[in-house]
Scaffold this active site. Structure first.
Site: not given
Length: 125
Positions: A34, A42, A68
């Site tokens: 994750t 990002e 996720h």
């Protein structure tokens, strides 16, 4: 700076051994970690904003909400997309998604603020 809601970027990444939860310390399984997935999302937000930034400007992340939803094995090709959904001056919210083929792996929202890079770094001292 020309921030608008038509800004978008798509990146592609392939899950490597160094990208797994086991490798980055976020679990013990050999699947996409994750923290790596978040970093990739990002990166997509930065790529979406880059064309709208003036010289000396950058953006910094201030808030992240990421779900996720599905695991991805080493070797999986992941497509990451980021789309600007809200602009309020220098504050920008982007919708992010990660897909493995047609499968949704993750989705969420990242908030970034456009800053003057030198002024921002000067605040550290």
């Amino acid at each position: 700076m020309r921030l608008t809601t038509d800004l978008r970027a798509v990146l592609e990444r392939t899950v490597g051994e160094a990208d797994t939860a086991a490798a980055v310390g976020s679990g013990s399984l050999p699947v996409l970690g994750t923290p790596v997935l978040l970093a990739w999302c990002e990166a997509a937000t930065c790529a979406a904003l880059e064309p709208a930034l003036d010289a000396g400007e950058t953006s910094v992340g201030t808030r992240v909400a990421l779900e996720h939803q599905r695991p991805s094995a080493v070797g999986a090709a992941i497509e990451l997309s980021a789309t600007v959904v809200h602009v309020d001056g220098r504050l920008v919210r982007l919708s992010v998604a990660a897909r493995e083929g047609q499968r949704l792996v993750a989705s969420g929202e990242v908030t970034r603020v456009v800053v003057d890079a030198q002024k921002f770094l000067a605040r550290l001292g």
